[in-house]
Design a protein around this motif. Structure first.
Motif, mmCIF file in Angstrom:
data_model
loop_
_atom_site.group_PDB
_atom_site.id
_atom_site.type_symbol
_atom_site.label_atom_id
_atom_site.label_comp_id
_atom_site.label_asym_id
_atom_site.label_seq_id
_atom_site.Cartn_x
_atom_site.Cartn_y
_atom_site.Cartn_z
ATOM 1 N N THR A 250 -21.584 39.460 41.663
ATOM 2 C CA THR A 250 -20.646 38.702 40.822
ATOM 3 C C THR A 250 -20.833 37.194 40.961
ATOM 4 O O THR A 250 -20.042 36.423 40.434
ATOM 5 N N GLY A 251 -21.866 36.785 41.685
ATOM 6 C CA GLY A 251 -22.169 35.360 41.800
ATOM 7 C C GLY A 251 -21.377 34.620 42.854
ATOM 8 O O GLY A 251 -21.371 33.396 42.880
ATOM 9 N N HIS A 252 -20.705 35.339 43.729
ATOM 10 C CA HIS A 252 -19.920 34.705 44.790
ATOM 11 C C HIS A 252 -20.765 34.554 46.056
ATOM 12 O O HIS A 252 -20.655 35.345 46.991
ATOM 13 N N TYR A 253 -21.613 33.551 46.033
ATOM 14 C CA TYR A 253 -22.447 33.248 47.186
ATOM 15 C C TYR A 253 -22.831 31.785 47.143
ATOM 16 O O TYR A 253 -22.641 31.115 46.131
ATOM 17 N N MET A 254 -23.335 31.286 48.275
ATOM 18 C CA MET A 254 -23.806 29.903 48.357
ATOM 19 C C MET A 254 -25.322 29.905 48.494
ATOM 20 O O MET A 254 -25.875 30.770 49.161
ATOM 21 N N THR A 255 -25.943 28.910 47.890
ATOM 22 C CA THR A 255 -27.364 28.727 48.132
ATOM 23 C C THR A 255 -27.524 28.118 49.521
ATOM 24 O O THR A 255 -26.548 27.636 50.124
ATOM 25 N N ASP A 256 -28.727 28.130 50.013
ATOM 26 C CA ASP A 256 -28.993 27.525 51.316
ATOM 27 C C ASP A 256 -28.597 26.047 51.299
ATOM 28 O O ASP A 256 -27.973 25.550 52.236
ATOM 29 N N GLU B 106 -21.395 46.643 51.588
ATOM 30 C CA GLU B 106 -20.985 46.890 50.198
ATOM 31 C C GLU B 106 -20.219 45.703 49.636
ATOM 32 O O GLU B 106 -20.418 45.316 48.475
ATOM 33 N N GLU B 107 -19.349 45.102 50.445
ATOM 34 C CA GLU B 107 -18.600 43.923 50.009
ATOM 35 C C GLU B 107 -19.533 42.749 49.721
ATOM 36 O O GLU B 107 -19.384 42.054 48.711
ATOM 37 N N VAL B 108 -20.491 42.553 50.592
ATOM 38 C CA VAL B 108 -21.448 41.453 50.414
ATOM 39 C C VAL B 108 -22.266 41.677 49.147
ATOM 40 O O VAL B 108 -22.497 40.752 48.368
ATOM 41 N N GLN B 109 -22.719 42.906 48.928
ATOM 42 C CA GLN B 109 -23.495 43.199 47.722
ATOM 43 C C GLN B 109 -22.670 42.962 46.464
ATOM 44 O O GLN B 109 -23.177 42.407 45.482
ATOM 45 N N ALA B 110 -21.405 43.368 46.489
ATOM 46 C CA ALA B 110 -20.526 43.150 45.338
ATOM 47 C C ALA B 110 -20.323 41.664 45.085
ATOM 48 O O ALA B 110 -20.354 41.208 43.934
ATOM 49 N N GLN B 111 -20.124 40.883 46.148
ATOM 50 C CA GLN B 111 -19.959 39.434 46.004
ATOM 51 C C GLN B 111 -21.214 38.812 45.406
ATOM 52 O O GLN B 111 -21.145 37.957 44.528
#
Length: 78
Positions: free
Chosen positions: A59-65, A51-56
């Motif tokens: 909201t755009g809180h992730y890195m591309t490869d 759930e935390e990962v999905q929320a991040q």
């Protein structure tokens, strides 16, 4: 070839086998496939983490490869 016919042919060929190692390998492969078909139940901690990962992600809180690789390379140089 229809699935039912193919299954019958496979079963017929297995019945003819005498090689115990090959039979064991076929059985292991079938068990692996059966395990993959099963339903995997997550623990409460795993569900919360997902759930935390999905929320991040939402909201755009992730890195591309590419960003992750660059970040890793910079970390590795330290």
């Amino acid at each position: 070839m229809r699935m039912a016919i193919l299954k019958e042919k496979v079963i017929d060929e297995i019945r003819k086998l005498e090689n115990e190692n090959l039979i064991s390998e076929i059985y292991a492969l079938l068990q692996l496939e059966a395990d993959l078909r099963g339903v995997y139940e997550l623990s409460e901690d795993q569900i919360k983490a997902m759930e935390e990962v999905q929320a991040q992600y939402k909201t755009g809180h992730y890195m591309t490869d590419e960003e992750a690789r660059k970040d890793f390379e910079e970390w590795r140089k330290k």
